[in-house]
Design a protein around this motif. Structure first.
Motif, PDB file in Angstrom:
ATOM      1  N   ARG A 159     -13.883  -4.466  24.387  1.00  0.00           N
ATOM      2  CA  ARG A 159     -14.759  -3.239  23.476  1.00  0.00           C
ATOM      3  C   ARG A 159     -13.623  -1.981  22.957  1.00  0.00           C
ATOM      4  O   ARG A 159     -13.709  -1.467  22.076  1.00  0.00           O
ATOM      5  CB  ARG A 159     -15.702  -2.007  24.775  1.00  0.00           C
ATOM      6  N   GLY A 163     -15.071  -2.813  19.891  1.00  0.00           N
ATOM      7  CA  GLY A 163     -16.486  -2.335  19.828  1.00  0.00           C
ATOM      8  C   GLY A 163     -17.312  -2.743  20.567  1.00  0.00           C
ATOM      9  O   GLY A 163     -16.624  -3.980  21.334  1.00  0.00           O
ATOM     10  N   ASP A 165     -19.977  -3.957  20.405  1.00  0.00           N
ATOM     11  CA  ASP A 165     -20.897  -4.972  19.661  1.00  0.00           C
ATOM     12  C   ASP A 165     -20.126  -6.228  20.004  1.00  0.00           C
ATOM     13  O   ASP A 165     -20.617  -7.088  19.312  1.00  0.00           O
ATOM     14  CB  ASP A 165     -21.306  -4.139  17.943  1.00  0.00           C
ATOM     15  N   THR A 192     -24.772  -1.147  21.974  1.00  0.00           N
ATOM     16  CA  THR A 192     -24.979  -2.499  21.325  1.00  0.00           C
ATOM     17  C   THR A 192     -26.434  -2.698  21.373  1.00  0.00           C
ATOM     18  O   THR A 192     -26.729  -1.800  22.266  1.00  0.00           O
ATOM     19  CB  THR A 192     -24.304  -3.413  21.837  1.00  0.00           C
ATOM     20  N   ASP A 444     -20.705   2.851  17.470  1.00  0.00           N
ATOM     21  CA  ASP A 444     -19.430   2.724  16.902  1.00  0.00           C
ATOM     22  C   ASP A 444     -19.676   3.395  16.050  1.00  0.00           C
ATOM     23  O   ASP A 444     -19.402   4.057  15.211  1.00  0.00           O
ATOM     24  CB  ASP A 444     -19.417   1.007  16.500  1.00  0.00           C
ATOM     25  N   SER A 445     -20.790   3.443  15.256  1.00  0.00           N
ATOM     26  CA  SER A 445     -22.261   4.309  14.341  1.00  0.00           C
ATOM     27  C   SER A 445     -23.471   4.757  15.040  1.00  0.00           C
ATOM     28  O   SER A 445     -23.915   3.590  15.137  1.00  0.00           O
ATOM     29  CB  SER A 445     -21.753   4.168  13.436  1.00  0.00           C
ATOM     30  N   GLN A 472     -20.475  -6.300  11.512  1.00  0.00           N
ATOM     31  CA  GLN A 472     -20.007  -5.423  12.631  1.00  0.00           C
ATOM     32  C   GLN A 472     -18.654  -5.447  12.911  1.00  0.00           C
ATOM     33  O   GLN A 472     -17.891  -6.430  11.978  1.00  0.00           O
ATOM     34  CB  GLN A 472     -20.377  -5.847  14.080  1.00  0.00           C
ATOM     35  N   ARG A 473     -18.019  -4.841  13.077  1.00  0.00           N
ATOM     36  CA  ARG A 473     -16.171  -4.346  14.210  1.00  0.00           C
ATOM     37  C   ARG A 473     -15.407  -5.376  13.550  1.00  0.00           C
ATOM     38  O   ARG A 473     -14.529  -5.695  12.725  1.00  0.00           O
ATOM     39  CB  ARG A 473     -16.201  -3.268  14.482  1.00  0.00           C
TER      40      ARG A 473
END
Length: 979
Positions: A159, A163, A165, A192, A444-445, A472-473
């Motif tokens: 994480r 992140g 996800d 997520t 994350d957003s 995704q990130r």
């Protein structure tokens, strides 16, 4: 092989020999029995026991002592979705016997082979007994505290670096409803939407298809109601093997009503053997078959014109597409003679009521959603929805795949199908008593919070693809799996690569599952022993939307724990790991604060009460633990066909439908009876009546989307109407019928935006109560959609499978172009164009399906000694003509090769005319071998299944439905040769 009964002695000898070296530890028969709890005198005693006592003596659960009191405990079979009651006999905390559950209106004392042997699951000789981890390729034992601490630390490291996800959460249709809900809540608090389960690979296309047609994504009627049908089509299903107990309802309807039973399938199945009409089709031509039937229906005026006019939008566009499928074109594409098409069309349209039954033969396609839409349109055109004996009777797979889907183990939605938009998140934040802003901070957003996650069919692509191709990130780095096999996804050679690239793999299951053996990982894999649903309390929902309460039969065996405790303790371990890394996020306190915590776990009852509070949109709000327990206590009071509690039933359940099939509107105190038959206008809403949902707006292209002149019995609005909101109540002059408490609740949560509060977001359920008082269905009264304008193909069109032997049809009926979906690239025509090169060397269509002996990925059932004896070898069915052309004899070893990744599988040949020429069939329950290699030694010692075999998904290939990313398991190409 599928053995003959006369081969029983040889089969038993083969099984006995299989016990030698059964595990990596070289377990022999004596050691096997010793591990099962039989030693010394017990072994000697076996010789003197009659057959009726051998089973009990070999069971470590103990022998029934008739001199002592017996407690009978009701639970639900943990295999398919029929929902058979299991009545366990318990003495001194030990499961000693199993009684027929005569009172159950669903199974009426019957079981299939799997249900009859479920006690073996709690015997546990092949179970995972304690936590383990893989270190340098060797399995090592751990304590629970150590395992959870290490897992949590690795999750938080991922994480922090990549992140939330980058951890993929794979849930289970073996969860209870409460476990499913808790896992989805866990995913939300982790941050997520990449949380999924078996429905992705079985009926995600059903949910999308029927929900986009008439509102709810579920079976409209029930197994029991099929007894009312005069005509039944089973298309893409084999209930004789996949759902055996359901067949009693089908065959009773056939015999009592002299009903037509039409089976449409590429393979002559055991279900087809019961048919009055069998239609063999070319695999992958479902839509041409349906349109071919409708061509005759429209041509002869057999459609239900009044039903269409009042309750259906867009049928004229369907007519235009159907007109292209004249008998000649239909036969050219499907191979079905025109005379048979006309005969079946006339039966279905005129011998009513008629029902259409389907399973994964319809759904596991690149056009799965479109298939389901076409099936639904056939029902609408003939007026076969919303009445006894009609409807879409969708036979789902696992014991709680319906409930797990309902509670959001789906990358596109929060629990109860609320979706992922801001309104959905605000609703569940109110239910969870957390701020919306705090929930955004966990992701994350905000954009990622509202973006569908990565589905299980493509998790490995999200591991191995370049970072810039995954939206995704970062790519997926870790995977936590509860109750899910690893051999259930297509393209297994690619999945193997993905598994080997993960930093962390956690498997939580009663068995190690095929995840333990299908890759060459040497480190970073953890196995945590979960108990079965027989070892904990909770509810499960069968295919017909009825929920049933399962009471704990025995305490968890060995060191296994229930899902609730594992999630609770994992959340606590994550808190410790976060604090160690100076990360501000915390999990346990906020996530579990509403629940009653006992022995380190939330109770099932307290979890279901939170579900009641939030799941208004599906009507789980009225399904309380108390009501479900009363139904289980008084099963004998429910009618076999209507499922309604009889007049002599106790007052607390009188008038209820068994299991309170959702929607069960309002609060439990409102005593809604449940909805046995969806969209049934013949009943008052308070009696389980309904209409099509008004969930798609009120107007389209200048035409109304609301019903015209059709409404449920007793409705004060005798026409169509939109879904109920505060604004609608005000316009109708009904707002002041809300109580002061209901108004206060609305004001508290919505304030100045109170007019926007709807029946699905009003936590007081006041809007629902007032609507029903006026005879109105809270979700509105709309038209079903023949034209689903939001889907890639608003009107279903035929598209050839990605890999097809009919390369002459690709130009006319191509698959969709390459595109993106679910954060990943989604290839279409670029792969299909390979068929022209592939087909000459891979001329046989390969399809897959179920066996009666096993279930799902098979680890559990192939570890059951009674089932393992019945089916010991993985096989491929091949037509005699194809076998002769390849010099293949029945029972011989063969190689089956797939069109991608140089894939191959070594299996036995079953030469049979069940499959037509140019078609082969393989079951999907096997694992433990991989491309000719026996991988038994990769399981932890003593946990390897009794029966191993190649997985058909080593051979299945690329191809995904554009709406759900359902995988293509029913149509690919292969070549078969003697080994």
């Amino acid at each position: 092989m599928l053995i003959k009964r006369s081969d029983g002695r040889a089969a038993k000898q083969r099984l006995a020999s299989a016990y030698q070296g059964l595990s990596a530890g070289g377990l022999d028969r004596r050691a096997f029995l010793r591990q099962a709890g039989i030693t010394g005198a017990g072994l000697a005693a076996l010789g003197s026991l009659g057959t009726g006592r051998v089973e009990a003596a070999e069971g470590s659960m103990g022998v029934l002592d008739h001199a002592q009191p017996v407690t009978r405990v009701k639970n639900i079979c943990t295999h398919c979705s029929v929902g058979c009651t299991v009545t366990a006999e318990v003495q001194n905390g030990v499961w000693v016997g199993q009684e027929p559950s005569w009172d159950s209106p669903i199974n009426r004392g019957t079981h299939c082979a799997k249900g009859a042997s479920v006690r073996e699951l709690v015997h546990g000789d092949r179970r995972l007994k304690y936590p383990m981890k893989l270190v340098g390729g060797t399995w090592q034992r751990l304590s629970w505290d150590t395992a959870l601490s290490e897992i949590a630390d690795k999750m938080m490291a991922i994480r922090q670096a990549s992140g939330p996800d980058s951890v993929f959460l794979l849930g289970s249709a073996k969860f209870s409803n409460e476990g499913s809900y808790l896992y989805r809540k866990f995913a939300a608090f982790w941050g997520t939407n990449s949380v999924d389960h078996q429905a992705r690979i079985c009926h995600s296309t059903t949910v999308a298809g029927v929900a986009n047609t008439w509102g709810y994504g579920a079976m409209t009627n029930s197994y029991n109601d099929i007894r009312n049908a005069k005509t039944m089509i089973i298309m893409g299903g084999n209930p004789a093997e996949a759902h055996p107990v359901s067949l009693q309802h089908i065959l009773s309807g056939k015999e009592i009503n002299r009903a037509n039973l039409i089976v449409i399938d590429p393979r002559f199945t055991r279900t087809a053997a019961h048919a009055t009409e069998f239609m063999r089709i070319r695999p992958g031509t479902d839509i041409p078959i349906i349109w071919g039937l409708l061509w005759h229906i429209f041509e002869n005026g057999w459609e239900d014109k009044q039903f269409i006019e009042q309750r259906v939008f867009g049928m004229e566009k369907v007519r235009a597409e159907v007109a292209k499928w004249n008998p000649q074109e239909c036969e050219r594409v499907t191979g079905v003679p025109a005379a048979q098409m006309r005969k079946v069309a006339e039966l279905f349209a005129t011998q009513k009521p008629a029902t259409l039954i389907w399973c994964m033969g319809a759904t596991q396609k690149t056009v799965g959603t479109a298939n389901v839409r076409a099936y639904s349109i056939l029902l609408l055109a003939t007026g076969n929805v919303g009445a006894p004996g009609t409807g879409a009777n969708i036979f789902r797979g696992h014991c709680n795949v319906q409930g797990a889907t309902d509670f959001g183990l789906d990358v596109t939605s929060l629990p109860a199908y609320y979706g992922l938009d801001e309104n959905a998140w605000r609703h569940w934040c109110r239910v969870w008593d957390v701020s919306y802003e705090s929930m955004i901070a966990r992701f994350d957003s905000k954009a990622m919070m509202e973006t569908p996650g990565i589905p299980t069919t493509r998790y490995f692509d999200a591991v191995t693809l370049p970072k810039d191709q995954v939206q995704q990130r970062d790519t997926i780095k870790g995977m936590v799996v509860f109750g899910h096999g690893g051999n259930t996804v297509t393209r297994m050679p690619e999945a193997k690569k993905g598994l080997e690239k993960l930093d962390l793999l956690v498997v939580v299951d009663p068995h190690p599952t095929s995840f333990a053996m299908q890759s060459d990982r040497r480190d970073g894999t953890y196995l945590l022993p979960a108990c079965t649903q027989f070892e904990c309390d909770g509810s499960r929902t069968c295919s017909n939307r009825s929920a049933q309460w399962g009471a704990q039969v025995v305490k968890p065996i060995f060191e296994s724990k229930n899902d609730y405790e594992i999630m609770y303790r994992l959340a606590g371990a994550l808190d410790v790991a976060a604090e160690k890394r100076n990360m501000p996020i915390r999990f346990q306190a906020e996530m579990f604060k509403p629940f009653d915590i006992r022995d380190n776990a939330p109770t099932a009852e307290s979890l279901l009460r939170e579900i009641n509070r939030g799941s208004l949109s599906t009507g789980y709000s009225g399904i309380s633990p108390e009501r479900l327990k009363l139904h289980m206590q008084h099963q004998d009071k429910f009618d076999l066909v209507t499922l309604r509690a009889k007049p002599d039933a106790p007052a607390e359940i009188r008038g209820d439908f068994y299991g309170l099939p959702w929607p069960c509107f309002g609060t439990p105190e409102m005593r809604h009876p449940g909805s046995h038959i969806l969209y049934n206008t013949n009943l008052h809403v308070k009696e389980g009546g309904g209409v099509f949902r008004a969930r798609f707006g009120v107007e389209r292209e200048g035409k109304t989307l609301l019903a015209e002149g059709s409404y449920s019995r007793g409705s004060e609005i005798q026409d169509g109407y939109p879904e109920f909101t505060v604004a609608v109540l005000k316009r109708l002059g009904w707002f002041d019928e809300l109580t002061a408490a209901e108004k206060a609740s609305l004001d508290r949560y919505f304030g100045a935006n109170i007019d926007r509060a709807s029946w699905a977001t009003d936590l007081s359920a006041g809007i629902i109560r007032v609507a029903m008082e006026h005879g109105c269905v809270p979700y509105g009264n709309g038209k079903a959609r023949a034209d689903a304008w939001n889907l890639p193909d608003p009107i279903p069109v035929h598209r050839e499978p990605i890999y097809t032997p009919r390369t002459d049809l690709i130009a006319q009926y191509p698959t969709l172009p390459d595109r993106r979906g679910f954060r990943l690239p989604h290839l279409g025509q670029s792969v299909q164009n390979r068929s022209r090169e592939i087909a000459p060397n891979f001329p046989i269509v390969l399809t897959s399906g179920r066996l009666v002996e096993y279930e799902g990925g098979g680890e559990e059932t192939r570890s059951n000694r009674w089932l393992a004896e019945l089916q010991q070898d993985m096989f491929v069915e091949i037509n005699p003509a194809d076998a002769a052309a390849r010099s293949i004899s029945d029972g011989a070893w063969v190689w089956v090769r797939g069109p991608e990744s140089d894939s191959k599988a070594r299996v036995k040949a079953l030469v049979t005319e069940r499959v037509g020429r140019g078609v082969a069939f393989m079951p999907f329950h096997f694992a433990g071998w991989y491309q000719g290699e026996d991988r038994r030694g990769k399981y932890p010692p003593g946990t390897d299944p009794i029966v191993l075999g190649e997985s058909v998904n080593t051979l299945t290939s690329y191809g995904y439905d554009p709406v759900t990313f359902m995988q293509e398991t029913k149509v690919t190409l292969c070549q078969i040769s003697a080994a």
